[in-house]
Design a protein around this motif. Structure first.
Motif, PDB file in Angstrom:
ATOM      1  N   VAL A  55       0.834  -1.201   0.000  1.00  0.00           N
ATOM      2  CA  VAL A  55       0.000   0.000   0.000  1.00  0.00           C
ATOM      3  C   VAL A  55       0.871   1.255   0.000  1.00  0.00           C
ATOM      4  O   VAL A  55       0.554   2.232  -0.651  1.00  0.00           O
ATOM      5  CB  VAL A  55      -0.944   0.017   1.224  1.00  0.00           C
ATOM      6  CG1 VAL A  55      -1.753   1.306   1.289  1.00  0.00           C
ATOM      7  CG2 VAL A  55      -1.859  -1.200   1.216  1.00  0.00           C
ATOM      8  N   SER A 124      -7.236   5.150   7.426  1.00  0.00           N
ATOM      9  CA  SER A 124      -8.443   4.373   7.144  1.00  0.00           C
ATOM     10  C   SER A 124      -8.442   3.946   5.681  1.00  0.00           C
ATOM     11  O   SER A 124      -7.725   4.507   4.856  1.00  0.00           O
ATOM     12  CB  SER A 124      -9.688   5.216   7.434  1.00  0.00           C
ATOM     13  OG  SER A 124      -9.807   6.252   6.465  1.00  0.00           O
ATOM     14  N   LYS A 125      -9.276   2.982   5.376  1.00  0.00           N
ATOM     15  CA  LYS A 125      -9.409   2.517   3.987  1.00  0.00           C
ATOM     16  C   LYS A 125      -9.825   3.683   3.076  1.00  0.00           C
ATOM     17  O   LYS A 125      -9.313   3.832   1.966  1.00  0.00           O
ATOM     18  CB  LYS A 125     -10.442   1.388   3.928  1.00  0.00           C
ATOM     19  CG  LYS A 125     -10.649   0.793   2.568  1.00  0.00           C
ATOM     20  CD  LYS A 125      -9.514  -0.091   2.159  1.00  0.00           C
ATOM     21  CE  LYS A 125      -9.858  -0.818   0.871  1.00  0.00           C
ATOM     22  NZ  LYS A 125      -8.760  -1.563   0.346  1.00  0.00           N
ATOM     23  N   ALA A 126     -10.729   4.536   3.578  1.00  0.00           N
ATOM     24  CA  ALA A 126     -11.194   5.685   2.782  1.00  0.00           C
ATOM     25  C   ALA A 126     -10.051   6.656   2.501  1.00  0.00           C
ATOM     26  O   ALA A 126      -9.929   7.169   1.378  1.00  0.00           O
ATOM     27  CB  ALA A 126     -12.329   6.398   3.507  1.00  0.00           C
ATOM     28  N   ILE A 128      -6.841   5.912   2.369  1.00  0.00           N
ATOM     29  CA  ILE A 128      -5.947   5.237   1.426  1.00  0.00           C
ATOM     30  C   ILE A 128      -6.490   5.364   0.007  1.00  0.00           C
ATOM     31  O   ILE A 128      -5.769   5.729  -0.918  1.00  0.00           O
ATOM     32  CB  ILE A 128      -5.742   3.760   1.831  1.00  0.00           C
ATOM     33  CG1 ILE A 128      -4.897   3.688   3.098  1.00  0.00           C
ATOM     34  CG2 ILE A 128      -5.104   2.962   0.691  1.00  0.00           C
ATOM     35  CD1 ILE A 128      -4.841   2.319   3.737  1.00  0.00           C
ATOM     36  N   LEU A 129      -7.772   5.084  -0.169  1.00  0.00           N
ATOM     37  CA  LEU A 129      -8.380   5.170  -1.501  1.00  0.00           C
ATOM     38  C   LEU A 129      -8.330   6.590  -2.047  1.00  0.00           C
ATOM     39  O   LEU A 129      -8.109   6.794  -3.244  1.00  0.00           O
ATOM     40  CB  LEU A 129      -9.820   4.645  -1.463  1.00  0.00           C
ATOM     41  CG  LEU A 129      -9.949   3.138  -1.222  1.00  0.00           C
ATOM     42  CD1 LEU A 129     -11.417   2.756  -1.028  1.00  0.00           C
ATOM     43  CD2 LEU A 129      -9.328   2.346  -2.360  1.00  0.00           C
ATOM     44  N   GLN A 132      -4.792   7.206  -3.212  1.00  0.00           N
ATOM     45  CA  GLN A 132      -4.537   6.450  -4.434  1.00  0.00           C
ATOM     46  C   GLN A 132      -5.234   7.087  -5.636  1.00  0.00           C
ATOM     47  O   GLN A 132      -4.683   7.103  -6.743  1.00  0.00           O
ATOM     48  CB  GLN A 132      -4.961   4.992  -4.254  1.00  0.00           C
ATOM     49  CG  GLN A 132      -4.020   4.227  -3.351  1.00  0.00           C
ATOM     50  CD  GLN A 132      -4.488   2.827  -3.023  1.00  0.00           C
ATOM     51  OE1 GLN A 132      -5.685   2.553  -2.945  1.00  0.00           O
ATOM     52  NE2 GLN A 132      -3.543   1.924  -2.809  1.00  0.00           N
TER      53      GLN A 132
END
Length: 154
Positions: A55, A124-126, A128-129, A132
């Motif tokens: 990641v 958080s996943k949010a 990270i997205l 990206q």
């Protein structure tokens, strides 16, 4: 590298790939940890597999000046953009490469590296997205600039 190894020792729940062309025995011993996968002289297939699973990509540069980086482009830039790996990068190098807080976790000098690594590992996943997605836009911008430069030459 020593700072990164120290951080890994203090963050045993975080896994890391360390990929290099050569490494001293001292570093092999320091990296012999459950949370580290060390690859020396890895094939491109192995490198790309690690990048697909990762990641983040720490850019480990802490010298007083950027030296090499002012004259050449690190392969890490291409890996970060190509695989959407969020750079954890010193501000000087981030400025040189065009990264902002939107795409990267930026730290200002070696003493803030631990903090940046901790911040990245707790995203958080949010978040990270979102980074990206910003990396993808930066990649598209760089691609367009490269095509324009090629077209001027042709």
């Amino acid at each position: 590298m020593d700072t990164y190894i120290d951080w890994l020792a203090q963050a045993p729940d975080n896994n890391s790939y360390v990929i290099c062309s050569s490494i001293s025995k001292d570093y092999v011993e320091k990296l012999n940890k459950d949370n580290v996968n060390l690859f020396v002289r890895a094939s491109f297939a192995q490198l790309f597999q690690c990048c697909r699973e990762a990641v983040f990509l720490p850019f480990l540069i802490h010298e007083d000046d950027l030296g090499y980086y002012e004259q050449a482009i690190s392969g890490n830039l291409n890996l970060a953009l190509g695989f959407g790996l969020i750079p954890i990068i010193d501000k000087r190098l981030a400025d040189l490469y065009g990264f902002t807080d939107a795409e990267a976790t930026i730290y200002n000098g070696k003493r803030f590296f631990y903090q940046a690594m901790s911040e990245a590992s707790s995203m958080s996943k949010a978040e990270i997205l979102q980074k990206q997605k910003a990396l993808k836009k930066l990649k598209e911008k760089f691609t367009a600039q490269t095509l324009q430069a090629i077209n001027k030459i042709i």
